[in-house]
Design a protein around this motif. Structure first.
Motif, short mmCIF file in Angstrom:
data_model
loop_
_atom_site.label_atom_id
_atom_site.label_comp_id
_atom_site.label_asym_id
_atom_site.label_seq_id
_atom_site.Cartn_x
_atom_site.Cartn_y
_atom_site.Cartn_z
N THR A 190 -11.01 38.62 -1.00
CA THR A 190 -10.41 37.58 -1.94
C THR A 190 -9.01 37.69 -2.53
N ARG A 191 -7.95 37.88 -1.38
CA ARG A 191 -6.66 38.11 -1.85
C ARG A 191 -6.13 37.14 -2.44
N PRO A 192 -5.15 37.22 -3.44
CA PRO A 192 -4.32 38.55 -3.63
C PRO A 192 -5.06 39.13 -5.11
N LEU B 261 -8.13 39.98 -5.41
CA LEU B 261 -9.20 40.70 -5.05
C LEU B 261 -10.54 40.63 -5.84
N THR C 294 -12.64 41.85 4.90
CA THR C 294 -11.53 41.16 4.65
C THR C 294 -11.64 39.63 4.66
N GLU D 226 2.17 38.53 -7.73
CA GLU D 226 0.46 38.69 -7.65
C GLU D 226 0.19 38.82 -5.98
N VAL D 227 1.40 38.30 -5.17
CA VAL D 227 1.15 38.29 -3.87
C VAL D 227 2.18 39.60 -3.22
N THR D 228 3.26 39.71 -3.84
CA THR D 228 4.26 40.38 -3.35
C THR D 228 4.05 42.32 -3.79
N HIS D 229 3.16 42.35 -4.84
CA HIS D 229 2.71 43.54 -5.30
C HIS D 229 1.40 43.79 -5.45
N TRP D 230 0.95 45.12 -5.49
CA TRP D 230 -0.41 45.22 -5.98
C TRP D 230 -0.21 46.44 -6.68
N ALA E 104 7.52 34.35 -2.34
CA ALA E 104 6.03 34.21 -2.05
C ALA E 104 5.60 32.85 -2.78
N ASN F 34 1.98 31.29 -4.44
CA ASN F 34 0.71 31.79 -4.93
C ASN F 34 -0.02 30.91 -5.62
#
Ligand SMILES: CSC[C@H]1O[C@H](OP(=O)(O)O)[C@H](O)[C@@H]1O
Length: 349
Positions: free
Chosen positions: A194-196, A198, A219, A296-300, A312, A314
């Motif tokens: 469950t991106r983004p 998780l 995934t 939240e999409v472009t970084h982790w 991005a 989201n």
């Protein structure tokens, strides 16, 4: 300390203790809130998340506000309390449980016009504790109804986290899993990462491991292939807002799972308490969809995944049309088509 280590929110005297789910599963940090703004921030930052858990947190924020509001008289208290109710409701827009819980707590103030400030503080706290207990009872009832839709030895696919961490305890979709596992240890759960955010790989996987429930992390992209290979028997997900016709808002990607289930003739169930149903919405077209920070999409974990400056999208939720839903598992039974009629009847039960 709560009786269950998976309860996301609990009282320590007049302090609201919230497990910071952003740090699970590897770190268990408890946020101790003494002011409503701290709880509102925990909801906005998703330290606590999950529609029913967010509703409980919103109610707890109001109980803290009742304790800390500076009001020499009941009229001033009521005026300030209404303002706080509006603030709490705005913390996250999509889940129905937040506004539902705020209305439930506010009704205490309306129904006790003669109460003084001290009486209102007590009545509000009692209401919040009752809402927590009612949510756990509802989840256990959802589990009891839901286990009947789980075939023996079933391979269950779930999405996001609709477990104890997303509710007052026990969970909705994972409540069905817990109840099924209690009777049949041969079931197996496939949880999508469950991106983004998780919620699946961090929270659902954590719950399933803690409970010793046989499970496999996949995934989000792998779900369709497993269904096509006939390795999934049933899909059970949670919900954030259910319209009067059964259209359901849930974590972004749920619609994809529903389409894939339909394409592979796999039953697709939504598990949710009635507090998630919004009877004022005829269908899902007007469910507000929360847009969250693109980072939240472009970084982790604070590190860039995408190139600097990349745009991005989201959206945090999507809407699954009722035609893709086999049944809605509630605390009063499994609702089937025609949902408009069965939902109305369930709300009257
Ligand atoms: C018990 S249903 C919880 C529901 O809430 C989750 O969203 P979020 O993690 O953004 O609060 C997800 O949609 C779950 O199904």
């Amino acid at each position: 300390m709560p009786e269950s280590s998976l309860r996301p929110i609990y009282w320590e005297d007049d302090v609201v203790a919230i497990i910071d789910q952003r740090l699970l599963p590897h770190k268990r940090v408890v946020l101790r809130c003494t002011e409503p703004q701290q709880v509102i921030r925990a909801i906005k930052t998703m330290a606590i998340r999950g529609a029913p858990a967010v509703g409980i947190a919103g109610a707890a924020a109001l109980a803290l506000g009742a304790l800390t509001l500076k009001a020499a008289d009941p009229q001033t208290f009521r005026r300030k309390f209404v303002r706080l109710c509006r603030q709490v409701k705005e913390a996250r827009p999509t889940g129905n449980n937040l506004s539902w819980a705020v209305e439930k707590v506010y009704s205490v103030v309306v129904e006790n016009p003669e109460a003084d400030v001290f009486q209102l503080r007590r009545l509000i706290r009692e209401k919040v504790e009752a809402l927590m207990a009612e949510d756990v009872a509802a989840n256990r009832a959802i589990g009891a109804w839901g286990r009947k839709i789980v075939p023996s030895g079933a391979r269950i696919l779930t999405y996001c986290n609709a477990g104890a961490l997303a509710t007052a305890d026990y969970g909705t979709a994972l409540g069905v899993v817990r109840a099924a596992f209690a009777e049949d240890s041969s079931i197996h759960v496939y949880t999508c990462e469950t991106r983004p955010f998780l919620q699946g790989s961090r929270l659902t996987a954590y719950e399933l491991m803690v409970e010793g429930i046989p499970s496999t992390l996949i995934t989000d992209n792998a779900a369709g292939s497993l269904m096509h290979q006939k390795r999934i028997d049933v899909v059970v997900v949670g919900a954030d807002r259910i319209a009067a016709n059964g259209d359901t808002a849930n974590k972004i990607g749920t619609y994809t799972m529903a389409v894939l289930a339909k394409a592979n003739d796999i039953p697709f169930y939504v598990a949710a308490p009635r507090s998630t149903i919004d009877p004022a919405l005829a269908d899902g077209s007007s469910i507000p969809i929360e847009e969250r920070d693109p980072r939240e999409v472009t970084h982790w974990n604070g590190r860039a995944v995408a190139p600097k400056g990349m745009a991005a999208l989201n959206p945090a939720f999507d809407v699954t049309p009722n035609r893709l839903i086999t049944g809605i598992i509630t605390e009063v039974g499994v609702l089937r088509r025609p949902f408009k009629r069965t939902i109305k009847k369930a709300l009257e039960a």
